[in-house]
Design an enzyme around this catalytic site. Structure first.
Site, PDB file in Angstrom:
ATOM      1  N   GLY A 240       0.762  -1.236   0.000  1.00  0.00           N
ATOM      2  CA  GLY A 240       0.000   0.000   0.000  1.00  0.00           C
ATOM      3  C   GLY A 240       0.793   1.286   0.000  1.00  0.00           C
ATOM      4  N   GLY A 241       0.526   2.097   1.039  1.00  0.00           N
ATOM      5  CA  GLY A 241       1.134   3.411   1.143  1.00  0.00           C
ATOM      6  C   GLY A 241       2.634   3.356   1.316  1.00  0.00           C
ATOM      7  N   LYS A 271      -3.917  -8.360   3.341  1.00  0.00           N
ATOM      8  CA  LYS A 271      -2.782  -8.045   2.467  1.00  0.00           C
ATOM      9  C   LYS A 271      -1.655  -9.054   2.675  1.00  0.00           C
ATOM     10  CE  LYS A 271      -2.232  -3.723   3.909  1.00  0.00           C
ATOM     11  NZ  LYS A 271      -3.424  -3.193   4.587  1.00  0.00           N
ATOM     12  N   THR A 272      -1.244  -9.197   3.918  1.00  0.00           N
ATOM     13  CA  THR A 272      -0.044  -9.991   4.210  1.00  0.00           C
ATOM     14  C   THR A 272      -0.355 -11.316   4.895  1.00  0.00           C
ATOM     15  OG1 THR A 272       0.189  -8.823   6.317  1.00  0.00           O
ATOM     16  CG2 THR A 272       1.363  -7.917   4.416  1.00  0.00           C
ATOM     17  N   LYS A 343       9.270 -13.818  17.162  1.00  0.00           N
ATOM     18  CA  LYS A 343       9.443 -15.215  17.576  1.00  0.00           C
ATOM     19  C   LYS A 343      10.639 -15.838  16.872  1.00  0.00           C
ATOM     20  CE  LYS A 343       7.357 -19.811  17.339  1.00  0.00           C
ATOM     21  NZ  LYS A 343       6.128 -20.607  17.169  1.00  0.00           N
ATOM     22  N   ARG A 436      17.755   9.705  37.530  1.00  0.00           N
ATOM     23  CA  ARG A 436      19.074   9.542  38.138  1.00  0.00           C
ATOM     24  C   ARG A 436      19.036   8.477  39.220  1.00  0.00           C
ATOM     25  NH1 ARG A 436      20.800  15.032  40.371  1.00  0.00           N
ATOM     26  NH2 ARG A 436      18.538  15.279  40.619  1.00  0.00           N
ATOM     27  N   HIS A 500       7.436  17.019  50.368  1.00  0.00           N
ATOM     28  CA  HIS A 500       7.202  15.588  50.611  1.00  0.00           C
ATOM     29  C   HIS A 500       5.728  15.239  50.421  1.00  0.00           C
ATOM     30  CE1 HIS A 500      11.283  15.689  51.844  1.00  0.00           C
ATOM     31  NE2 HIS A 500      11.054  16.316  52.984  1.00  0.00           N
ATOM     32  N   ARG A 674      -5.348  10.901  65.455  1.00  0.00           N
ATOM     33  CA  ARG A 674      -5.884  12.171  64.992  1.00  0.00           C
ATOM     34  C   ARG A 674      -5.608  13.294  65.985  1.00  0.00           C
ATOM     35  NH1 ARG A 674      -8.085  13.043  60.567  1.00  0.00           N
ATOM     36  NH2 ARG A 674      -8.053  10.795  60.219  1.00  0.00           N
ATOM     37  N   PHE A 704     -13.305  11.055  60.089  1.00  0.00           N
ATOM     38  CA  PHE A 704     -14.047  11.434  61.292  1.00  0.00           C
ATOM     39  C   PHE A 704     -13.145  11.446  62.528  1.00  0.00           C
ATOM     40  CE2 PHE A 704     -15.211   6.764  61.113  1.00  0.00           C
ATOM     41  CZ  PHE A 704     -14.508   6.364  62.242  1.00  0.00           C
ATOM     42  N   ARG A 751     -15.050  10.969  53.015  1.00  0.00           N
ATOM     43  CA  ARG A 751     -13.714  10.877  53.618  1.00  0.00           C
ATOM     44  C   ARG A 751     -12.645  11.054  52.545  1.00  0.00           C
ATOM     45  NH1 ARG A 751     -11.969   5.236  56.229  1.00  0.00           N
ATOM     46  NH2 ARG A 751     -11.297   4.838  54.087  1.00  0.00           N
TER      47      ARG A 751
END
Length: 755
Positions: A240-241, A271-272, A343, A436, A500, A674, A704, A751
């Protein structure tokens, strides 16, 4: 390349397309000989062409037997090939060259002999005709058959189109028959009708053609690569193209249809996918049996397969593309060839990226072939590419199918299913760079991006490099991503400073310079070496502020020329453009109408397992929050509560965020209780801004409160407004604590843990 040893004389009468095919094969070393003479019975273009190539020519009017015998005697050919020669060979020539003359005929002899074989096949309504190469004897259009191949007669065929397809087959089988003849691999059986091919002799003496199969969507560098292969003696087989691009550049190309003997069909879907292609790719050339099978089937192997796939990913990102159109962008033949060649990398080099062209050409030029190590590396690369290609299709199609109105069953991983996660999940990642190191110098690391991500997914959705600065580190990427995610939650001109992955400063103001100054004031110590995200294009005053301290990264919708002039002095400072920061993301109501969040959008490895979840990116809707206390928040408190809630979702749990007058004043994050997070946030605010800043401050808790103690710590410091999800067994006690202090408390019902 094998040096030619056989001498070939070619007879012509017309344009000479078979002559050109023979000369091309000879120039690539495929015949084991060279054309030393071209003779004709009449003046014709083929004779002129041969003379232009520097080949000796002879015009023997009417093909006179005596004159032709003398002419051939002077050339001493080992093989005579009649390539469109329109005269009967006389007895003198036959006697002088027994069993050494080949002829072609455009039919499957003995069917349709004579000068009008193609016309006769059409006139008789035959479904199949073909091409024949035979040894010449005294029989007209007879003699032992060396090679035959069928050519289907298609609907709409006329004499010209059918003859063209037959010629394409002749161009392939005639050079092969010539090579077998020169190698002494042909013998005639006792019945004088059957030709036997000595496979051992053929394997030992017939040169193996150098062939490359090229079929690419991305034509970058294709012509230069093809030119280099031709210079190295390769025949280019193409589709093709790709074939058009090579021909337009003046390169010789063999169409795949000429190899398969079958034209493309089903709008190019086929095609192939043919044994003459895949046997040539999959034959293990180190195995004698494979080599012999190819010889027996008249199939030449491929040394090189150059294939890249239909751009499915690019098509999927094209606005407005329909489902059927997208399906057509799924490559079938390409992956089949790529996987087959990969393969069989022991015998074939698979080149699936234009970036490899230069190295492959250099290896062939220097070493004669692609070395085993490079073939192996190319094979691994190819398998990775096909795996990623299929993964992208598997990820994209379900949603497209549902969008096209296809009713899908309730099966895991399909749209609308109760379980959004499929039984197997393959995610293709595209490498951006090797870093790095990782979180620490002893850890290797790399940065990848998910295929199909868009700018809205974050500052690293594309592979674009920073505007300036040294290479990004692993931690830079984490922090910049966290900063950009937080900035998307902010409103108006705003700034967030991250260290952080946690916010150490944030503010919303009327102007960007004011937002930067207010954010920095929240914790100027932690801001040192931090990452900044801003929601407006950076101007000169803001840039001057940024340049006043050491920062690692700045993410913004853009940087104007004056800002760039200031920041260029900070050579190591990375500047990253994220246009989406210029405006707040979708509102909750808009989000409810949009496609749901990708359920595989967040991935983490943990203890040998992989956790997959939808990211916590859906916006909150403050209009749905419940006022749990008798006192409602003031307008100022509500603004601060909303900002605190937007910031707390970006802090590490357990998390407490304190806000006053539109800026972050204290943060407690990553604590095991908390109450400790509350103490940390209060202590941070006291240490940096003093007691006064806490009086009338707003507090957000990402989950909570299990006990009132965290609320009590903040109340004692002067906090007057709280926002939290609610849902604790002790909600009544916690709300009562706020009530007794005259504070206000909102419950979100959502939450925002971030581990």
């Amino acid at each position: 390349m094998i040096e030619p040893s056989g001498r070939i004389a070619v007879g012509v009468s017309g344009a000479g397309s078979n002559l050109r095919a023979l000369e091309a094969a000879a120039s690539r070393g495929e015949l084991g000989g060279e054309i030393v003479l071209v003779f004709a019975d009449r003046a014709c273009p083929a004779l002129d062409w041969a003379a232009e190539q520097g080949i000796d020519t002879a015009l023997v009017p009417d093909g006179d037997d005596v004159a032709l015998a003398e002419t051939l005697g002077g050339a001493s050919p080992d093989a005579i090939v009649l390539a469109g020669y329109m005269r009967v060979i006389g007895s003198r020539v036959l006697a002088g060259h027994p069993g050494r003359i080949l002829n072609t005929h455009p039919s499957l002899l003995p069917a349709f002999p004579g000068a009008h074989a193609v016309r006769d096949a059409l006139a008789h309504g035959a479904a199949v005709t073909g091409a024949t190469v035979h040894l010449v004897d005294a029989t007209l259009d007879g003699g032992p058959i060396v090679a035959q191949e069928a050519v289907p007669i298609l609907a709409g065929d006329d004499e010209a189109t059918l003859h063209e397809r037959i010629l394409a087959v002749e161009h392939r089988i005639l050079p092969r028959a010539t090579a077998l003849l020169l190698a002494g691999a042909l013998s005639v059986g006792p019945d004088r009708r059957r030709v036997v091919v000595d496979l051992d002799r053929a394997e030992a003496s017939v040169p193996t053609p150098r062939r490359g199969l090229l079929s690419v969507s991305d034509k970058t560098g294709l012509v230069d690569f093809g030119r280099g292969l031709v210079a190295l003696g390769f025949e280019l087989v193409s589709t093709g193209g790709t074939a058009r691009a090579l021909r337009d550049a003046g390169l010789p190309v063999t169409d795949v249809a000429a190899v398969t003997g079958f034209p493309e069909m089903l709008d190019g879907r086929i095609k192939t996918l043919h044994p003459r292609v895949h046997a040539g790719i999959l034959a293990h050339r180190r195995l004698a049996d494979h080599r012999r099978q190819l010889l027996a089937a008249a199939i030449a192997p491929f040394e090189l397969v150059v294939v890249n796939l239909y751009p499915f990913a690019a098509a999927a990102e094209r606005p407005g593309i329909g489902f059927d159109e997208l399906v057509e962008e799924i490559d079938i033949g390409g992956p089949s060839m790529v996987r087959a060649a990969a393969k069989n990398h022991a015998s074939v080099a698979i080149v699936s990226s234009p970036a490899r062209y230069e190295a492959v050409l250099a290896a062939i030029a220097e070493e004669g072939s692609v070395p085993a190590g490079l073939r192996a590396a190319l094979a691994v690369e190819a398998f990775r590419q096909t795996a990623a290609y299929d993964a992208r299709i598997a990820a994209e199609l379900p949603g497209r199918m549902a969008g096209a109105g296809i009713t899908l069953p309730d099966e895991p991983g399909l749209p609308g299913a109760a379980d959004p996660y499929p039984a197997t999940l393959t995610i293709g990642l595209e490498k951006v760079e090797t870093l790095r190191y990782g979180e620490n110098p002893h850890q290797p690391a790399a940065r990848y991006r998910r295929a199909g991500t868009r700018q809205a997914d974050g500052p690293f959705a594309s592979a674009a490099a920073p505007l300036q600065g040294k290479q990004l580190s692993y931690n830079n990427v984490l922090d910049a991503s966290a900063a950009a995610a937080l900035a998307r939650q902010l409103e108006g001109p705003a700034c967030v400073i991250v260290k952080h992955t946690n916010p150490c400063g944030a503010a919303e103001r009327e102007t960007l310079p004011e937002a930067w100054t207010a954010a920095l004031a929240g914790d100027p110590v932690s801001a040192f070496g931090g990452v900044v995200a801003l929601t407006r294009e950076v101007d000169r005053p803001t840039a001057e502020g940024l340049a006043s301290i050491f920062l690692e990264v700045v993410v913004a919708p853009g940087f104007d020329a004056e800002a760039r002039a200031v920041l260029v002095a900070k050579a190591n400072l990375r500047l990253i453009v994220d246009p989406t920061l210029a405006s707040r993301g979708a509102t909750a109501s808009e989000a409810s109408k949009a496609t749901r969040v990708d359920p595989t959008g967040s991935i983490r490895t943990v203890g040998g397992a992989v956790l997959v979840t939808a990211p916590d990116t859906l916006p909150d809707d403050p209009t749905t929050w419940q006022i749990a206390t008798s006192r409602a928040p003031t307008d100022a408190e509500r603004r601060d509560l909303e900002l605190a809630w937007r910031l707390v979702r970006g802090a590490t749990s357990n998390a407490i965020v304190l806000v006053r007058d539109g800026r972050l004043i204290g943060l407690g994050s990553g604590q095991t209780s908390r109450v400790d997070a509350a103490r940390q946030a209060v202590e941070k605010a006291l240490a940096i801004s003093g007691e006064a800043v806490l009086r009338g401050a707003a507090c957000a808790s990402d989950a909570f409160y299990p006990f009132p103690d965290g609320v009590d710590v903040c109340l004692a410091a002067g906090v007057t407004a709280f926002v939290q999800p609610g849902g604790s067994m002790r909600d009544d006690d916690i709300i009562a604590a706020a009530e007794r202090a005259g504070a206000t408390m909102l419950l979100t019902g959502v939450r925002h843990f971030r581990h």
